[in-house]
Design a protein around this motif. Sequence first.
Motif, PDB file in Angstrom:
ATOM      1  N   PRO A 333      39.410  50.834  34.945  1.00 36.80           N
ATOM      2  CA  PRO A 333      39.233  51.530  36.226  1.00 36.80           C
ATOM      3  C   PRO A 333      38.643  52.932  36.078  1.00 36.80           C
ATOM      4  O   PRO A 333      37.943  53.402  36.966  1.00 36.80           O
ATOM      5  CB  PRO A 333      40.639  51.563  36.832  1.00 36.80           C
ATOM      6  CG  PRO A 333      41.564  51.288  35.693  1.00 36.80           C
ATOM      7  CD  PRO A 333      40.812  50.435  34.741  1.00 36.80           C
ATOM      8  N   ALA A 368      46.619  52.062  37.537  1.00 35.27           N
ATOM      9  CA  ALA A 368      45.909  53.355  37.446  1.00 35.27           C
ATOM     10  C   ALA A 368      46.735  54.496  38.037  1.00 35.27           C
ATOM     11  O   ALA A 368      46.241  55.628  38.145  1.00 35.27           O
ATOM     12  CB  ALA A 368      44.528  53.303  38.098  1.00 35.27           C
ATOM     13  N   TYR A 478      41.507  47.389  41.276  1.00 33.17           N
ATOM     14  CA  TYR A 478      40.867  48.666  41.011  1.00 33.17           C
ATOM     15  C   TYR A 478      39.578  48.880  41.797  1.00 33.17           C
ATOM     16  O   TYR A 478      38.792  49.765  41.490  1.00 33.17           O
ATOM     17  CB  TYR A 478      40.596  48.803  39.510  1.00 33.17           C
ATOM     18  CG  TYR A 478      41.868  48.717  38.690  1.00 33.17           C
ATOM     19  CD1 TYR A 478      42.926  49.581  38.935  1.00 33.17           C
ATOM     20  CD2 TYR A 478      42.014  47.758  37.688  1.00 33.17           C
ATOM     21  CE1 TYR A 478      44.099  49.505  38.194  1.00 33.17           C
ATOM     22  CE2 TYR A 478      43.177  47.682  36.941  1.00 33.17           C
ATOM     23  CZ  TYR A 478      44.221  48.555  37.206  1.00 33.17           C
ATOM     24  OH  TYR A 478      45.387  48.474  36.475  1.00 33.17           O
ATOM     25  N   LEU A 480      36.767  47.230  41.954  1.00 30.50           N
ATOM     26  CA  LEU A 480      35.611  47.175  41.073  1.00 30.50           C
ATOM     27  C   LEU A 480      34.790  45.893  41.219  1.00 30.50           C
ATOM     28  O   LEU A 480      33.882  45.650  40.418  1.00 30.50           O
ATOM     29  CB  LEU A 480      36.054  47.355  39.615  1.00 30.50           C
ATOM     30  CG  LEU A 480      36.444  48.795  39.258  1.00 30.50           C
ATOM     31  CD1 LEU A 480      37.122  48.861  37.913  1.00 30.50           C
ATOM     32  CD2 LEU A 480      35.209  49.702  39.277  1.00 30.50           C
ATOM     33  N   GLN A 526      39.801  46.025  47.320  1.00 26.97           N
ATOM     34  CA  GLN A 526      41.019  46.336  46.576  1.00 26.97           C
ATOM     35  C   GLN A 526      42.114  45.372  47.010  1.00 26.97           C
ATOM     36  O   GLN A 526      42.488  45.334  48.185  1.00 26.97           O
ATOM     37  CB  GLN A 526      41.502  47.763  46.824  1.00 26.97           C
ATOM     38  CG  GLN A 526      42.799  48.079  46.055  1.00 26.97           C
ATOM     39  CD  GLN A 526      43.559  49.285  46.576  1.00 26.97           C
ATOM     40  OE1 GLN A 526      43.150  49.898  47.572  1.00 26.97           O
ATOM     41  NE2 GLN A 526      44.657  49.628  45.939  1.00 26.97           N
TER      42      GLN A 526
END
Length: 610
Positions: A333, A368, A478, A480, A526
């Motif tokens: 992340p 994270a 995360y 992503l 997310q």
Amino acid sequence: MHILGISAFYHDSAACLIADGQIIAAAQEERFTREKHDARFPQSAIEYCLNAGGKKLDQIDYVVFYDKPFLKFERLLETYIAFAPRGFQSFLTAMPVWLKEKLFQKILLRDELTKLGAGPNIESRLLFAEHHQSHAASAFFASPFEEAVVLTMDGVGEWTTTSVAIGCENRLETTKEIHFPHSIGLLYSAFTYYLGFKVNSGEYKVMGLAPYGEAKYTDVILDKLIDLKADGTFRLDMQYFNYCTGLKMTGKKFYKLFGDLPRKPGQPLTQKHMDIAASIQWVTEEIVLRLTRALSSETGSKNLCLAGGVALNCVANGRILRDGKFDKIWIQPAAGDAGGAVGAALAAYYTHLDKPRRTNGKDAMSGAYLGPSYNNSEIEQQLSSAGACFEKLNDSDLITATVDALAAGKAVGWFQGRMEFGPRALGARSILGDPRNPAMQKTLNLKVKYRESFRPFAPAVLREDMADWFELDCDSPYMLFVANVAQNKRRKMTKEELALFGIDKLNVPRSEIPAVTHVDYSARIQSVDRETNPRFHELLSAFKARTDCPVLVNTSFNIRGEPIVCSPEDAFRCFMGSEIELLVIENYILYKEKQDTRLKINYSTTLKPD
């Protein structure tokens, strides 16, 4: 065994503390100093990590720096020699800084660590990892995999710009590298510069702008700028770039190729700019796909780990996922240089010290959530000192009041638990909104974040409901991966709406959640699960119970040009300098209309470019 990892002196300085291989704390220096991308020695981040671990610096077994300065200096000298006499001006500009500071970083680190309480033997406990080794270690050793192929891609480390490593248990062996000046990251940054955005900061704007354009210039890029092979390896034609010899990313031949000088910051974005953004985004995705397909074929591995700044290109990540060559993909992340602090510490523990590694099916990043948190007395003290008007609610009333505000179309500042590590707000330092509201994207961009209207927002969605709303059914904690909104949630477009071009597409609602549906029906997702972030999950569940929608707009708690907020004081300042209407800090709630209007901050004269 306690190890402190440090990244510093280039951009995104950070620190990380691990204990027996477990990540205890990690934070970027910018969050404490309030200077975005702060590159200075991360004194405040180190102090935070030590406090979180209950350790003093002289109790740390090793301190590990995330790259090797001598190898970077070697690149500077060899690049100058290769291109001489061109580049003499940039060489003269860089040399005094290197001779004064960077070449002697071991001494500089020793002196800074001594100020923080390190003993006289600190040099004997100081280690240096290579830049891409740090990236690869941050990806593999923090992943849930026992084995994986690891791909790292960024601008440049010492020499390496792209690397491949094979990870197995506690071993990580580099097998391939592409070296400077040939770089995916620098290619993308060159276009970031050309399009008028800030290098090392505005690349995500190019990614966000791309769906407004058509990829009309891909042939030009592939024919003139890059020689791309079937396996994803490549070489750039350096005649078009200026980063080896000058102080800019691109040169006259680049401008002639595309017919214009670089756009200046603040100038209007044209359809051509959008088409160029679409083209470099497509080429980047093609490079990454060729690399990952070749790695799948060559290694037979079913697991892929990614790190380096290019791994933050979540559109490309979504393409890799849909391509299906790997069963599982895990991305660090904090994929940029800040994450190098994590990787340096983990590389020392597993590679240098040969410690055993055990995985339990989960990654090591704890969602994270590795930054500071604040207790009630700290919150009350900071808010009182700032002159805030606040009240404390029980858990149930707090969630109800927050859902009331969201359902009424208000922007909510949400501050809970430990701060996130990395560039994404993940429900700890977030601004939240109702994704069903067609005006929410423009409102948040222009009145809350004070930034360009085209910038997209991400959805946070209950993990158990994600597949019903998006074409994605794997964990994405995360933010992503980009995937499309589910077909049954989309709105059918009229012929007139389909005919629109560029920014004119922006104000057309495309789904039941228009505030998080980009113009190509995509969203940067997310997934939120109960175990990793129980309070955010509870809020989403309550919003779903009220509205039948398990999704919220989630954007970082900051305004343009400043880092994400860290402390309650930061949050209150941002609250009073923006059009956020409700602020929730742990169990404390603040209504904008109840605040002293004399505390309002006018950010319009102090906003920095981002």
